[in-house]
Design an enzyme around this catalytic site. Sequence first.
Site, PDB file in Angstrom:
ATOM      1  N   HIS A  46      12.988  -2.673   0.505  1.00 53.93           N
ATOM      2  CA  HIS A  46      11.569  -2.745   0.167  1.00 53.93           C
ATOM      3  C   HIS A  46      10.892  -3.668   1.174  1.00 53.93           C
ATOM      4  O   HIS A  46      11.227  -4.844   1.273  1.00 53.93           O
ATOM      5  CB  HIS A  46      11.366  -3.274  -1.259  1.00 53.93           C
ATOM      6  CG  HIS A  46       9.922  -3.333  -1.668  1.00 53.93           C
ATOM      7  ND1 HIS A  46       9.281  -2.287  -2.302  1.00 53.93           N
ATOM      8  CD2 HIS A  46       8.979  -4.303  -1.499  1.00 53.93           C
ATOM      9  CE1 HIS A  46       8.023  -2.613  -2.525  1.00 53.93           C
ATOM     10  NE2 HIS A  46       7.814  -3.826  -2.057  1.00 53.93           N
ATOM     11  N   CYS A  47       9.940  -3.117   1.915  1.00 52.82           N
ATOM     12  CA  CYS A  47       9.282  -3.864   2.983  1.00 52.82           C
ATOM     13  C   CYS A  47       7.892  -4.285   2.519  1.00 52.82           C
ATOM     14  O   CYS A  47       7.008  -3.434   2.340  1.00 52.82           O
ATOM     15  CB  CYS A  47       9.183  -2.999   4.249  1.00 52.82           C
ATOM     16  SG  CYS A  47       8.447  -3.883   5.654  1.00 52.82           S
TER      17      CYS A  47
END
Length: 402
Positions: free
Chosen positions: A167-168
Amino acid sequence: MSAVMITRKVRKWEKLPGKNTFCCDGRVMMARQKGVFYLTLFLIIGTCSLFFAFECPYLAVHLSPAIPVFAAVLFLFVMAMLLRTSFSDPGVLPRALPEEATFIEMEIEAANGNVPAGQRPPPRIRNVQINNQIVKLKYCYTCKIFRPPRASHCSICDNCVDRFDHHCPWVGNCVGKRNYRYFYLFTLSLSLLTIYIFTFDIVHVAMRSVDSGFLNTLKETPGTVLEVLVCFFTLWSVVGLTGFHTYLISLNQTTNEDIKGSWSGKNRVQNPYSHKNIIKNCCEVLCGPTYPSVLDRRGLMQEDSSVSTCADPTSSSTSTSSSSSGGNNTVSQTTHAILCLQKPTAPLIPNEHTPDDAKPSIAASAEKSSSPKEEHPPATKVPPLASPETDAETSIAKDKTH
């Protein structure tokens, strides 16, 4: 009063579980934490705006007019890849329906049998064979499904994502099966843009320093100094991130698998998804087919809602007269329910506040409530006893008459 079920069609994205935000009627899908994503937009647009305002006019005249053109093309490509990564479905897997979840639970209980009290039940896993190697499929207690190979549950978005990488927060979305290539192209193009701007900032300062000196050049171009500082601190992280993902692509591996050590632990299990060839791995990740979304977030679904209505005695006569005359008097059920709620009701006991038209109905209802056939005769009316005060007043009146 009666309840009427009203069915209306809604988009599936309005009822999807998870912690995602949808815009443009479900076309845009992002995570709820978008603060860092706005910071990314600000840094990219702000740095490029300063470059086009301060350096490009001077470099286009003294070096080549192709410098701002190439910078503009590179900037547009970076923004396109960023928005494509941030606004797309990363590969979210739909959750099991209640019937499917119940069936899976029954299968698991039947397979595990009765677990004695105090003992921990066995893990819920399934084994599949990929390239002559056993891979375990784990059960997700939130989505009520056995996750496919390489899928994982994102704790931030609260969804299972196929081929979950990470998850960025910089792009405001998960990076998975459907947007990984765009994420990699974004980091690669952003690295080139950062190097490009940083290089021509140095060239611009060097060319101006020949005529007016280094310190005077820094005073005359404060925007260039700010760009150099931003690019210097951004260059290491962006270029390092691009190099790390290039390494992962060459091995056909994800960030999640690399952190957990799925293929490099003590068991020394080989990666079943690797082709043992760097070119083949890169082609599969970057040039493979585009997978469609299995979420169907813009599909239609029916939603049932109950509305309370009351029976109007005049409705039957109205419907009869309208049917005989051939008219179509269609009244919405919602409006009828509101009118019934606003209609005043007469109190049980009439008083001075009771309307005149409501009193006869109350009297009629009282007569109906009493039974016409009574076994006992009616009780004789007994005059009320006089109170002491009344007797005293009567005796005083008699004395006056005499």
